[in-house]
Design a protein around this motif. Structure first.
Motif, mmCIF file in Angstrom:
data_model
loop_
_atom_site.group_PDB
_atom_site.id
_atom_site.type_symbol
_atom_site.label_atom_id
_atom_site.label_comp_id
_atom_site.label_asym_id
_atom_site.label_seq_id
_atom_site.Cartn_x
_atom_site.Cartn_y
_atom_site.Cartn_z
ATOM 1 N N LEU A 299 0.977 -1.592 -0.238
ATOM 2 C CA LEU A 299 0.105 0.504 -0.194
ATOM 3 C C LEU A 299 0.682 0.938 0.226
ATOM 4 O O LEU A 299 0.553 2.051 -1.099
ATOM 5 C CB LEU A 299 -1.140 0.045 1.389
ATOM 6 N N ASP A 300 2.512 1.266 1.120
ATOM 7 C CA ASP A 300 2.629 2.123 0.804
ATOM 8 C C ASP A 300 3.537 2.377 -0.462
ATOM 9 O O ASP A 300 3.223 3.876 -0.887
ATOM 10 C CB ASP A 300 3.802 1.677 1.606
ATOM 11 N N GLU A 301 3.562 1.560 -1.026
ATOM 12 C CA GLU A 301 4.297 2.050 -2.154
ATOM 13 C C GLU A 301 3.268 2.062 -3.302
ATOM 14 O O GLU A 301 3.321 3.079 -4.210
ATOM 15 C CB GLU A 301 4.930 0.558 -2.951
ATOM 16 N N VAL B 224 0.810 4.401 -3.030
ATOM 17 C CA VAL B 224 0.399 5.520 -2.489
ATOM 18 C C VAL B 224 2.105 6.348 -2.924
ATOM 19 O O VAL B 224 1.687 7.792 -3.570
ATOM 20 C CB VAL B 224 0.637 5.854 -1.026
ATOM 21 N N MET B 225 3.211 6.071 -3.009
ATOM 22 C CA MET B 225 4.724 6.468 -3.755
ATOM 23 C C MET B 225 3.866 6.743 -5.248
ATOM 24 O O MET B 225 4.600 7.446 -5.253
ATOM 25 C CB MET B 225 5.365 5.981 -3.471
ATOM 26 N N ILE B 226 3.642 5.875 -5.536
ATOM 27 C CA ILE B 226 3.916 5.881 -7.292
ATOM 28 C C ILE B 226 2.388 6.554 -7.745
ATOM 29 O O ILE B 226 2.557 7.486 -8.415
ATOM 30 C CB ILE B 226 3.755 4.495 -7.602
ATOM 31 N N ASP B 227 1.477 6.793 -6.758
ATOM 32 C CA ASP B 227 0.619 7.703 -7.170
ATOM 33 C C ASP B 227 1.335 8.765 -6.206
ATOM 34 O O ASP B 227 -0.293 9.763 -7.425
ATOM 35 C CB ASP B 227 -0.864 7.347 -6.065
ATOM 36 N N GLY B 228 2.062 9.038 -6.051
ATOM 37 C CA GLY B 228 2.007 10.948 -5.494
ATOM 38 C C GLY B 228 2.102 11.325 -4.461
ATOM 39 O O GLY B 228 2.039 12.599 -4.425
ATOM 40 N N GLY B 229 1.656 10.057 -3.827
ATOM 41 C CA GLY B 229 2.001 11.056 -2.478
ATOM 42 C C GLY B 229 2.812 10.768 -1.217
ATOM 43 O O GLY B 229 4.053 10.121 -1.639
ATOM 44 N N SER B 230 3.374 11.925 -0.298
ATOM 45 C CA SER B 230 4.245 11.475 0.949
ATOM 46 C C SER B 230 4.419 10.255 1.459
ATOM 47 O O SER B 230 2.815 9.945 1.947
ATOM 48 C CB SER B 230 4.274 13.367 1.351
ATOM 49 N N LYS B 231 5.635 10.377 2.475
ATOM 50 C CA LYS B 231 5.392 8.897 4.065
ATOM 51 C C LYS B 231 4.197 9.796 4.438
ATOM 52 O O LYS B 231 2.878 8.805 5.365
ATOM 53 C CB LYS B 231 6.245 9.137 4.324
ATOM 54 N N ASN C 153 16.669 8.789 -12.775
ATOM 55 C CA ASN C 153 18.234 8.168 -11.461
ATOM 56 C C ASN C 153 17.223 8.465 -9.821
ATOM 57 O O ASN C 153 17.229 8.007 -9.324
ATOM 58 C CB ASN C 153 19.729 8.117 -11.707
ATOM 59 N N ASP C 154 17.322 9.482 -10.007
ATOM 60 C CA ASP C 154 17.853 10.201 -8.306
ATOM 61 C C ASP C 154 16.484 11.312 -8.775
ATOM 62 O O ASP C 154 15.539 11.405 -7.788
ATOM 63 C CB ASP C 154 17.936 11.393 -8.826
ATOM 64 N N MET C 155 14.855 10.931 -10.003
ATOM 65 C CA MET C 155 13.717 11.403 -9.027
ATOM 66 C C MET C 155 12.718 10.646 -8.679
ATOM 67 O O MET C 155 12.844 8.995 -8.529
ATOM 68 C CB MET C 155 12.798 11.338 -10.919
ATOM 69 N N GLN C 156 11.655 10.934 -7.737
ATOM 70 C CA GLN C 156 10.571 10.574 -6.383
ATOM 71 C C GLN C 156 10.033 9.868 -7.446
ATOM 72 O O GLN C 156 9.820 9.835 -8.709
ATOM 73 C CB GLN C 156 9.792 11.051 -6.145
ATOM 74 N N PRO C 157 9.562 8.333 -7.589
ATOM 75 C CA PRO C 157 8.903 7.581 -8.361
ATOM 76 C C PRO C 157 7.477 8.383 -8.524
ATOM 77 O O PRO C 157 7.580 8.197 -10.077
ATOM 78 C CB PRO C 157 8.139 7.018 -7.333
ATOM 79 N N LYS C 158 6.869 9.593 -8.033
ATOM 80 C CA LYS C 158 5.462 10.013 -8.269
ATOM 81 C C LYS C 158 6.118 10.995 -9.348
ATOM 82 O O LYS C 158 5.183 11.471 -10.505
ATOM 83 C CB LYS C 158 5.566 10.603 -7.499
#
Lengths: 285, 511, 851
Positions: A174-176, A178-185, C69-74
């Motif tokens: 779930l964390d991953e 969200v990280m891909i969807d663009g949210g922070s921790k 490389n250093d970019m955030q996944p989002k």
């Protein structure tokens, strides 16, 4: 022939069931009797602890609770209620924050911190009470009952374990996601994990609300050592503890009943979450 | 001893072999732990200990002047490098610490050696008009505050050094980044705070609370154990006495002549016995009740469970004080005991030690069973059903099923819980203090003088009596010594159990 | 839609374990790439590195043409579908799909539109208000697919999405995914351990093992031309049959002798083994023969061909409906045991009337067999062989190769009786040189176009250009520096010259370089670059200022002209605003009325339904009671009475439960309808509300735009200036980033492209690492402040001339071979500097290739 065998098996089962019912009823009686006795005694005009049923029924025990100024039950109740409310809110925040950080975030020193908390838990707590009292004095908020709040929630990070057990069960993908969807921790915590952990939040609130009601040790210590405190400032626990001699047993029982009613009601209302918390938590140890 | 030989032994022999192995491995475990110490130290030295010195040396030689500035002023380079938020945080701590150190820290630290020489004429400043102490302390030394403030100062000083090192290391890595072209700015700091460094945001305040209200008191407690502060009044002078308290406890006789060592070991024995019995009675009775309630054919399961939960719902201290009153000299239960003839009339049941202990254990089960019942029924519910079905197919009787499926499964799951319960019972203050208040007191010819513990007192209640209860026999320092001993006992047991139960080790696989 | 480039990607864990080593791949836009391999081969790690969930130890990853490389996944504009779907359990399907967009602050109406589009693409329209736990595995997977599509990413990543589904559903989802791929034209990267998915879905498949790429090719090529035994065994079900054999070349063909089985040897045509090295054909080296179950058949018309027949004892059958797999064993040579491989699987239309235990004949179709070197497991007949092995004899300065010619004296061999020489393909340059040959046939392959040519009496393969056809005459040159000579029993006689010479260097920045050498030219480089950047920006700033000047003047003029109508226009705007507010209030009232009405309606429905159920169950209970009483009365037989009584008590016991279930089901569905209706109302209301608000705002902006142009124009330009200044600052900083390679005393400037590569790989640890620069022989240039070398000897490899030079670097002797146009005297001191463009640069310690 088959029928006889069938009957005897059913008979053995039936008798076993009856036996269990008997045992369970006996257990219930043993467990409920003290409270029954408590309620009965609270109506006794002349407190005669030996007999279960009061010789003469009266209400003035309860009346004295709310009228007498040596036993200002209402003030006690309000003090404790406020303290319990504040502790519930602050302690839940501390416990959930620590549990979330230790369960889902990986950082240097995570294992070390958990071991430290484990070791700190082994020391007997109240020896440090004297020091806490002094520290409060250093910060200038000693004496009043509200310093209790600080003592209760200050080191509540220690009881993170059950909440951590719960957070561990939520899957990491779930964390991953969200990280891909663009949210922070932070988004993960507030919008995904918290809405999912309703049971554990209620369990933590319940525990941290009920614990101040039961603590008389530190309250007793503060009452004893500060000079500006009058009996109106006591918590319920301290107040009831001070009713020692048996002559006022009826008033004690009345006070005890009045304290138990709200907490027990709250408990049964949230019973489902409490059971879940305990069973879940205990499994994780 | 091959596996086959082991299996061919009878049950008792196997138990003996197990015990033999347990102690041998335990001994071997300790042995190679000691043997590995030099290796561990070496590894520790060149991996962790020497790293800080290397980075400092690199920072000094390779960094530019701003980085070198960090050696004196915290966060200087960070501010220069537009990481203002981080720089200011470091700088703030430095300023606050130095101000605190000069104003209060240093004077108290100087007096730490002697714990104060100026004795006090009177405890409180007497208000000339009303002649009543107006609550402010008289000048002059108070060893208690001296010790407390110096501990706090030392703690802050350590933190100062750590932060000093962190600020330099941070500056160095930022400087390297600029060399390589990676710029970072203020906004990044706040964005990190919410994302990659989120744990610092979450843990900062709870940790401060933990340090202030748990770690410093514990350090204080341990240090007090080496002084002769008996805690009678708070404004006194006391001095370091080194290990005298410990030696007194283990060998000497108290000034009242009573044999302290005998008392200590008696109480220690009773504490361990109590913890063992209390844990296992609660555990098994709770499981039995849970089994009864959860049995297939039983109706009204919810009713039985709610009855038992009632005892948890009512605050523990209310029910305990109630029972204490019922066991009063002319209380309800005492009256029953008298009728049964267990106790001579007009005598509190707590006078006879063994009866007092039995009563405490029974009351403890009365309080503890519902709690373990809940846990056991929770676990019983998620024991996989097919285990029972397969056992039933093999023709196992219900008792056999209990012994070979339910019990081992429960023991495995609740292993760590059992241990935490055992540790909890060693420190179980409420039950003893509220019920028997430690009665009956030891029948001693000479006066003990250390909080006068009773036979049913645990270490924990004895510590409370010695440190908190007023009266001449108060001895806070000795209480602290006992506190440290309680910690050692618990640590010893935990190490053995935690080492063996896998639950803590494979914490990762649980999630 | 974007292409993807992975260059020298490494994933090294702190404990030194290389999860992925040197992963290179160019993925074009719109391709469907499948990573396949056994578990733990690094396929998921590579996918997670592309997604940004794991950081890349070294190497470069480009999505489109931006380095990520250093970019955030989002920020990488990718979307990922997880193995366990990773749906947010407490959100409805609608919210799950819209979560990504809400985080990106996309306006609500647009979100609604997009979610509806994705829902009907995936057939989820009527589940939008359900919670994930109320849906089946297949539906949940489609929701996570929907969530991924909504991001309309450049690259779509799928991590074993189907492994949690049952077989039938997996088939459906596979076709759904490939349909989606056609529809969206996005680049897909799909990880799986199931090779069936790999073969059906992938346009190109990457087979991986233990972190290394084994082969990248189309599914068909993988199936037909596996480059090693692992790929052959992994691709295709059932698994390929493998047997230990040896090859013996005879006059009329090459015979395959079984090592473990007592079978007649198979006969292969020489043509097939042309590309194999001769050493394999002496019957000495152990070879692994592999053929698929369709390459061996036990049917009559195949057997009638007569050759290559083996006899098989059948152990069992596997009937798959449209075909049958016959499992059997070839007769084994007694006493071998252990590693012997005798089991074989034969595909047949049906059981062919055989029974387990029969011994049958089966013919191996030798065109479809594969041969692997048992020890290296690589195929011995690669489509493009990398070198030729030819027999050669050398005596007193003469060499009989390609027509007897004088032996270049650089070859240290004086006497060699029927040894062999191995010449790598790229050592034979067609078009120049003096050896002439006739082209026999040309083969077209993806990597290269190769031709079989006959020179003098020897046949060999060479790489040829586009125009060469069979029958042409060509000339080619031989670079003997790359030749390896071996004697008849394969002992190494002369090894080739190393392709590249190694130099070791440290990475140093301008400041330290200047501090040591005080060489003004270094600073000059920096100053030139800084000046160049400043000049460029001066021009840009000037243009921007001019443009701003013109635009503002024009806006001011416009504003004067419009001034008179402003008051009147403003009033007009006001009335419009009030009108809109009125409409809004009305809308709100209508909405709350509708909600109240809907709630009442549903409450009423609920009451009726409950009444109906109670009624129904009451009647059922009465009937059962009446029927029970009746049967009790007129039925005397004891057994049936007891049965009836038992049935009645069971009914009485289960009755409340049945009723409760029914009620619960009914309330759930009613509850659900109510919820959907209320949601619909809410969505409708908020849609209209937003629409109205957007309208008013549009009016206000238009007004401001039209009547106060000066204000908006100046704001626009202020932003532009700020942006330019920031860009200038960045460029200035990067201009000053100049780095050098330090060879002990000498410094060499590193071009920007290479510097970025190195810094990209190692970050700020760059200064602590030592680098190995591998320089090819023609990679050296003469430079006045280069490294000092002494020319020791002259080496003549036929048409390639080399000078052997030795020098001193970090205290060690360094030998370097250079071929220079101008001829150099022996013993002369020469100053050399490597041309970095041509070199390969490795980080020495972990041997990670950076450039």
């Amino acid at each position: 022939m088959a029928e006889k065998h069938f009957a005897s098996k059913r008979f053995a089962e039936k008798s076993q069931r009856v036996l269990i019912y008997v045992i369970l009823t006996v257990i219930s009686v043993i467990w409920l009797f003290p409270f029954f006795y408590l309620i009965m005694q609270s109506f006794a005009k002349v407190s005669n602890p030996k007999s279960i049923f009061p010789v003469e029924w009266t209400f003035d025990n309860y009346k004295t609770l709310f009228t007498s100024d040596t036993r200002p039950f209402l003030n006690w109740w309000l003090n404790t209620f406020l303290i319990a409310l504040a502790t519930a809110v602050l302690q839940t925040i501390f416990v959930l924050a620590t549990a979330y950080a230790l369960s889902r975030l990986r950082f240097a020193g995570r294992k070390g911190l958990m071991k430290l908390i484990l070791i700190l838990g082994m020391f007997p707590g109240f020896l440090g009470m004297l020091v806490n009292y002094y520290l409060l004095q250093l910060l200038g908020i000693d004496g009043s009952m509200f310093s209790l709040i600080i003592v209760y929630f200050a080191s509540s990070a220690m009881s993170y374990y059950i909440a951590k057990g719960f957070f561990d069960t939520v899957s990491r993908s779930l964390d991953e996601a969200v990280m891909i969807d663009g949210g922070s921790k932070n988004t993960v915590f507030w919008r995904i994990i918290l809405p999912l952990s309703k049971p554990i939040i209620i369990y933590t609130i319940l525990i941290s609300f009920t614990s101040p009601w039961g603590d008389f040790m530190f309250g007793n210590f503060i009452a004893g050592s500060s000079r500006t405190m009058t009996s109106a400032d006591y918590t319920v626990a301290v107040g009831l503890y001070k009713i020692t001699d048996m002559s006022e047993f009826g008033v004690f029982c009345a006070g005890a009943v009045m304290v138990s009613i709200p907490i027990t009601a709250l408990f049964f209302w949230l019973q489902r979450y409490y059971v879940e918390g305990i069973a879940g938590g205990a499994v994780k140890g | 001893m091959t596996k086959l030989q082991y299996l061919s032994l009878t049950k008792p022999e196997r138990v003996l072999v197990d015990l033999g192995n347990f102690f041998r491995n335990f001994g071997k475990g300790i042995l190679n732990w000691f043997k590995s110490i030099p290796l561990k130290l070496l590894k520790f030295w060149n991996h962790t200990l020497s790293v800080p010195f290397k980075t400092l040396e690199k920072a000094m030689t390779k960094g530019n002047w701003w980085v070198r500035g960090n050696f004196l002023v915290f966060g200087l380079y960070q501010i220069f490098h537009k990481e203002i938020a981080r720089g200011i945080l470091y700088l703030l701590y430095e300023v606050v610490f130095i101000w605190f150190f000069i104003r209060t820290g240093l004077p108290y630290l100087q007096k730490l050696g002697t714990l104060g020489t100026l004795s006090l004429t009177s405890h409180y400043m007497v208000d000339p008009s009303s002649g009543v102490a107006d609550g402010t302390f008289a000048t002059g030394d108070n060893s208690f505050t001296i010790l407390l403030y110096s501990i706090v100062t030392i703690f802050l000083a350590l933190l100062f050094v750590v932060l000093w090192y962190f600020s330099i290391r941070d500056a160095k890595s930022l400087y390297d980044n600029t060399l390589v072209g990676k710029m970072s700015n203020n906004k990044q700091f706040f964005k990190d705070l919410v994302d990659s460094k989120y744990h610092t945001l979450l843990l900062a305040v709870p940790l401060v609370g933990l340090v202030a209200f748990t770690i410093i008191p514990i350090i204080f407690m341990v240090t007090i154990g080496f002084t002769n502060y008996n805690g009678a009044e708070r404004i006194t002078l006391f001095d370091w006495v080194g290990f005298d308290n410990y030696s007194l406890l283990f060998s000497g006789f108290s000034n009242g002549g009573a044999n302290v060592v005998g008392i200590f070991f008696k109480i220690l024995a009773w504490t361990l016995l109590w913890a063992l019995i209390a844990t296992f009675t609660n555990y098994f009775l709770g499981m039995v009740v849970a089994l009864l309630i959860n049995k297939k054919g039983i109706k009204l399961k919810k009713l039985w469970r709610t009855v038992l939960i009632f005892t948890i719902a009512v605050p523990q201290f209310v029910s305990l004080m109630l029972i204490n009153r019922m066991l009063d000299v002319n209380g309800f239960l005492t009256d029953l005991f008298v009728k049964f003839g267990w106790v001579p009339a007009k005598v509190s049941p707590f006078q006879n030690a063994t009866l007092a202990r039995v009563i405490i254990i029974v009351i403890n089960t009365w309080v503890g069973v519902p709690y373990t019942m809940l846990i056991s029924s929770g676990i019983l519910m998620n024991i996989p059903e097919d285990l029972y079905e397969s056992a039933r197919i093999d023709g196992a009787s219900s008792f056999k099923m209990y012994r070979s499926i339910t019990l081992p499964y429960m023991l495995f799951i609740t292993g760590p819980y059992l241990l935490s319960q055992f540790v909890g019972n060693i420190n179980n203050f409420n039950i003893i203090y509220l019920l028997s208040h430690g009665e009956p007191s030891f029948s001693l010819d000479k006066k003990l003088g250390y909080g006068d513990p009773g036979e049913t007192d645990l270490l924990i209640t004895w510590i409370y009596k010695m440190s908190m209860e007023s009266g001449s026999t108060k001895n806070y320092a000795m209480a602290c010594v006992l506190g440290v001993l309680v910690f050692l006992v618990i640590a010893f047991f935990s190490l053995i159990f935690y080492g063996r139960t896998g639950a803590v080790k494979n914490e990762e696989d649980f999630s | 839609m974007a292409s993807l480039k992975l260059e020298h990607i490494y994933k090294v864990y702190p404990n030194g374990h290389k999860a992925v080593s040197d992963f290179n791949m160019d993925i074009k836009d719109g391709e469907f790439i499948v990573f396949v391999g056994p578990s733990g081969c690094g396929k998921s790690t590579t996918l997670r590195m592309i997604a940004g969930l794991e950081d890349i130890s070294s190497g470069e990853l480009y999505i489109g043409d931006t380095l990520v490389n250093d970019m955030q996944p989002k920020d990488r504009d990718i979307a990922m579908v997880f193995q366990n779907y990773a749906l947010y359990p407490h959100m409805t399907v609608y919210e799950n799909m819209a979560f990504g967009l809400t985080l990106r602050k996309v306006p609500r109406t647009e979100i609604h539109e997009k979610v509806m589009w994705a829902a009907d693409v995936l057939g989820l329209t009527d589940y939008l208000d359900r919670k994930p736990k109320a849906m089946s595995g297949g539906q949940r997977q489609r929701v996570s697919l929907g969530r991924a599509i909504l991001r309309n990413p450049k690259v779509m990543l799928l991590d074993e999405p189907l492994s949690n589904l049952d077989a039938k559903l997996r088939g459906q989802m596979r076709s759904m995914i490939s349909k989606l791929h056609q529809q969206l034209k996005t680049t897909f990267i799909y990880v799986t351990h199931d090779q069936v998915e790999a073969m059906t879905l992938g346009t190109r498949v990457v087979v991986m093992k233990l972190g290394r790429v084994q082969q990248i090719d189309t599914p068909q090529n993988l199936y037909d031309h596996p480059i090693n035994k692992f790929v052959a065994g992994f691709i295709g079900t059932p698994q390929m049959n493998f047997f230990n054999v040896t090859l013996q070349e005879e006059k009329d063909g090459v015979y395959v002798k079984w090592s473990d089985c007592e079978q007649a040897p198979l006969k292969l045509s020489k043509q097939q083994l042309l590309k194999a090295e001769k050493k394999y054909l002496q019957g000495k080296l152990p070879i692994v023969l592999g053929f698929r179950c369709e390459a061996i058949s036990a049917e009559e018309e195949e057997l009638s061909k007569g050759d290559n027949i083996v006899d098989v004892t059948i152990s069992h059958f596997e009937e798959l409906g449209n075909e049958t797999l016959i499992y059997g064993d070839l007769k084994e040579i007694e006493g071998l045991g252990g590693e012997s491989t005798t089991s074989v699987i034969i595909k047949a239309p049906n059981k062919l009337g055989h029974v387990p235990g029969d011994v049958i004949k089966a013919r191996v179709n030798v065109e479809k067999i594969h041969l692997f070197d048992a020890e290296s497991e690589m195929t011995i007949i690669p489509p493009v062989p990398d070198h030729n092995v030819l027999p050669v004899t050398i005596e007193n300065e003469k060499m009989d190769l390609f027509g007897v010619s004088t032996k270049p004296e650089s070859i240290p061999v004086d006497f060699l009786k029927n040894g062999t020489v191995s010449l790598p393909l790229d050592a034979l340059k067609v078009g120049e040189g003096e050896v002439d040959a006739k082209v026999i046939l040309v083969e077209e392959h993806r990597e290269a176009r190769i031709a079989l040519v006959k020179a003098a009496d020897k046949e060999l393969f060479v790489e040829v250009g586009e125009k060469v056809k069979a029958g042409d005459k060509i000339k080619f040159a031989v670079d003997y520096s790359r030749a390896t000579f071996r004697d008849e029993n394969d002992k190494l006689v002369a090894s080739p010259l190393a392709e590249r010479d190694n130099l070791f260097a440290q990475f140093v920045n301008l400041k330290t370089a200047f501090a040591v050498t005080e060489n003004e030219s270094f600073n000059k480089i920096r100053d030139d670059r800084v000046n160049e950047v400043n000049a460029r920006y001066e021009k840009l700033e000037a243009d921007l200022a001019a443009e701003k000047e013109a635009k503002l003047a024009e806006a001011a003029a416009l504003q004067e002209q419009k001034a008179p109508q402003v008051i009147e226009k403003q009033a007009e705007l006001k009335t419009k605003e009030n009108e809109a507010n009125l409409k809004l209030k009305e809308l709100k009232a209508k909405y709350s009325r509708d909600v109240k009405e809907a709630k009442a309606k549903h409450k009423q429905i609920y009451k009726d339904e409950m009444a109906k159920i109670n009624e129904q169950y009451k009647k059922m209970k009465e009937d059962e009671k009446r029927d029970y009483k009746q049967s009790m009365m007129n039925n005397r037989d004891r057994e049936s009475r007891r049965q009836r009584r038992l049935a009645y008590s069971i009914f009485r016991e289960s009755f409340p439960q049945m009723k409760a279930n029914d009620i619960e089901r009914k309330t759930n569905s009613l509850e659900f309808d109510k919820e959907t209706e209320l949601n619909g109302l809410k969505a409708h209301f908020s849609q209209n509300k937003n629409f109205l608000k957007a309208e008013i705002k549009g009016e206000q902006d238009k007004f401001k735009e039209e009547y106060y142009p000066l204000e908006s124009a100046s704001k626009l330009y202020a932003n532009k200036e700020k942006e330019l200044a920031k860009k200038k600052e960045d460029d200035l900083l990067h201009a000053q980033l100049i780095f050098f390679f330090k060879y002990e005393t000498k410094y060499q400037l590193i071009p920007d492209a290479i510097t970025n590569r190195i810094i990209q790989g190692l970050g700020n640890k760059v200064f602590t690492k030592t680098f190995r620069v591998e320089v090819p022989h023609n990679g050296f240039k003469e430079d006045k402040d280069g490294l000092e070398f002494k020319v020791v000897s002259f080496v003549n490899y036929g048409d390639v001339k080399m000078y052997k030079c030795t020098g001193e670097l970090f205290g060690e002797k360094v030998v370097v071979y250079i071929n220079q146009e101008r001829d150099i005297q022996l013993g002369e001191k020469v100053k050399l500097i490597p041309d970095l463009e041509k070199t390969q640069i490795y980080e020495n310690e972990l041997n990670i290739r950076l450039y």
